[in-house]
Design a protein around this motif. Sequence first.
Motif, PDB file in Angstrom:
ATOM      1  N   VAL A 158       0.948  -1.270   0.006  1.00  0.00           N
ATOM      2  CA  VAL A 158      -0.028   0.113   0.106  1.00  0.00           C
ATOM      3  C   VAL A 158       0.870   1.244   0.039  1.00  0.00           C
ATOM      4  CG1 VAL A 158       0.000   0.170   2.397  1.00  0.00           C
ATOM      5  CG2 VAL A 158      -2.037   1.109   0.967  1.00  0.00           C
ATOM      6  N   LYS A 159       2.004   1.387   0.529  1.00  0.00           N
ATOM      7  CA  LYS A 159       3.094   2.087   0.459  1.00  0.00           C
ATOM      8  C   LYS A 159       3.519   2.787  -0.944  1.00  0.00           C
ATOM      9  CE  LYS A 159       5.035   0.932   5.064  1.00  0.00           C
ATOM     10  NZ  LYS A 159       6.337   0.500   5.746  1.00  0.00           N
ATOM     11  N   ASN A 160       3.331   1.768  -1.812  1.00  0.00           N
ATOM     12  CA  ASN A 160       3.792   2.049  -3.151  1.00  0.00           C
ATOM     13  C   ASN A 160       2.629   2.921  -3.923  1.00  0.00           C
ATOM     14  OD1 ASN A 160       6.261   0.808  -3.017  1.00  0.00           O
ATOM     15  ND2 ASN A 160       5.285  -1.104  -2.842  1.00  0.00           N
ATOM     16  N   THR A 161       1.531   2.935  -3.223  1.00  0.00           N
ATOM     17  CA  THR A 161       0.531   3.858  -3.812  1.00  0.00           C
ATOM     18  C   THR A 161       0.684   5.232  -4.021  1.00  0.00           C
ATOM     19  OG1 THR A 161      -0.592   4.058  -1.731  1.00  0.00           O
ATOM     20  CG2 THR A 161      -1.485   2.422  -3.322  1.00  0.00           C
ATOM     21  N   PHE A 162       1.889   5.627  -3.360  1.00  0.00           N
ATOM     22  CA  PHE A 162       2.615   6.932  -3.797  1.00  0.00           C
ATOM     23  C   PHE A 162       2.856   7.387  -5.199  1.00  0.00           C
ATOM     24  CE2 PHE A 162       2.238   7.494   0.809  1.00  0.00           C
ATOM     25  CZ  PHE A 162       2.586   8.755   1.467  1.00  0.00           C
ATOM     26  N   VAL A 163       3.096   6.307  -5.796  1.00  0.00           N
ATOM     27  CA  VAL A 163       3.522   6.193  -7.455  1.00  0.00           C
ATOM     28  C   VAL A 163       2.542   7.017  -7.809  1.00  0.00           C
ATOM     29  CG1 VAL A 163       4.027   4.946  -9.296  1.00  0.00           C
ATOM     30  CG2 VAL A 163       5.310   4.134  -7.174  1.00  0.00           C
ATOM     31  N   PHE A 164       1.174   6.761  -7.695  1.00  0.00           N
ATOM     32  CA  PHE A 164       0.091   7.405  -8.355  1.00  0.00           C
ATOM     33  C   PHE A 164      -0.172   8.833  -8.094  1.00  0.00           C
ATOM     34  CE2 PHE A 164      -0.806   2.678  -7.936  1.00  0.00           C
ATOM     35  CZ  PHE A 164      -1.245   2.438  -9.215  1.00  0.00           C
ATOM     36  N   VAL A 165       0.266   9.376  -7.085  1.00  0.00           N
ATOM     37  CA  VAL A 165       0.199  10.753  -6.598  1.00  0.00           C
ATOM     38  C   VAL A 165       0.336  11.448  -7.895  1.00  0.00           C
ATOM     39  CG1 VAL A 165       1.160  12.700  -5.467  1.00  0.00           C
ATOM     40  CG2 VAL A 165       0.763  10.660  -4.199  1.00  0.00           C
ATOM     41  N   PRO A 166       1.577  11.465  -8.738  1.00  0.00           N
ATOM     42  CA  PRO A 166       1.576  12.300  -9.756  1.00  0.00           C
ATOM     43  C   PRO A 166       0.369  12.141 -10.942  1.00  0.00           C
ATOM     44  CG  PRO A 166       3.710  11.353  -9.305  1.00  0.00           C
ATOM     45  CD  PRO A 166       2.583  10.696  -8.399  1.00  0.00           C
ATOM     46  N   LEU A 167       0.010  10.830 -10.985  1.00  0.00           N
ATOM     47  CA  LEU A 167      -1.190  10.617 -11.961  1.00  0.00           C
ATOM     48  C   LEU A 167      -2.363  11.396 -11.581  1.00  0.00           C
ATOM     49  CD1 LEU A 167      -2.196   8.942 -14.603  1.00  0.00           C
ATOM     50  CD2 LEU A 167      -2.729   7.180 -12.645  1.00  0.00           C
ATOM     51  N   LEU A 168      -2.667  11.308 -10.396  1.00  0.00           N
ATOM     52  CA  LEU A 168      -3.671  11.921  -9.798  1.00  0.00           C
ATOM     53  C   LEU A 168      -3.778  13.316 -10.003  1.00  0.00           C
ATOM     54  CD1 LEU A 168      -6.555  11.833  -8.025  1.00  0.00           C
ATOM     55  CD2 LEU A 168      -5.111  12.010  -6.123  1.00  0.00           C
ATOM     56  N   PHE A 169      -2.810  14.027  -9.963  1.00  0.00           N
ATOM     57  CA  PHE A 169      -2.662  15.364 -10.146  1.00  0.00           C
ATOM     58  C   PHE A 169      -2.436  15.940 -11.532  1.00  0.00           C
ATOM     59  CE2 PHE A 169      -2.441  15.043  -5.447  1.00  0.00           C
ATOM     60  CZ  PHE A 169      -3.448  15.855  -4.980  1.00  0.00           C
TER      61      PHE A 169
END
Length: 292
Positions: free
Chosen positions: A15-26
């Motif tokens: 679940v910690k690797n969901t930080f990879v999706f932060v740039p995609l979200l924004f």
Amino acid sequence: MLLNYVKLLRLPQWVKNTFVFVPLLFSMHLFDSEFLITSVLAFLLFCLASSLVYIFNDIVDIEADREHPLKKFRPLPSGAISITGAITIAIIVAAFIGLLLPRFNTEFIYFVCGFLVLNILYSFWFKHIVILDVFSIAAGFAIRVLAGAVVILVPISSWLILTTIFISLFLGVMKRHSELLLVMENHSTPSRKVLSQYSLNFADQMATVAAAGVIICYALYTVSERTVTAFDTENLIYTTPFVVYGIFRFMFLEYISHKGENTTKIVFTDVQIILTVILYAITTVLIIYKVI
């Protein structure tokens, strides 16, 4: 036996690797299939990389973990999996990483390699150095976010990077605080040597600074000129209360309920944290993608 190998790979920690999706979200490309698939593949690669790191770290820490009241039940220190078996799994995971990595751009490969090197240094040296240990954890999260940006070739706000660093520092300090409490309650010798250099008061002060950093940096991100121009709205500021509530809720769980050692368990089990994350994500998507 299969369950032991799942525990060895630490699948819940992915679940910690969901930080990879932060740039995609924004990035305003969340619903673009090409961007989404690329980010999912990047996420999976970081999951493999983090599992490789966990196996390596468990092998290095096997003796110390046997003295820990909770970690002694992990597959390696408990003897459920042999060191040879763990090394075999590590080789298989590394092979998958080696096969997948060339499919990504050069910048992303650099970040993945940097992530692995950072964690090797952490396992042998950084985790034994007070303050540098939690900064190493924060650097790992920052690398995930930066990697998530370069893999889909989008820029990312400096304020968002600072928010990531502060929130990971906050979680790292909370973990140290929880470990100190566990040692005091069991009147045992710290399994981590670095814990002897921390105190509850010092950890409290660090947590306060980190928590303030998260809230301030995120709030400034939502109102920055670049953010307002990029999303053509000032409404992102209304997501700030979710961030503040999440930080305060986590502090409550640590200081009042003493549940801060296992961040992943909190994310998956605390109803208020789960609802806060879901509502934050929904609100952010609705604002960024001009639904509201």
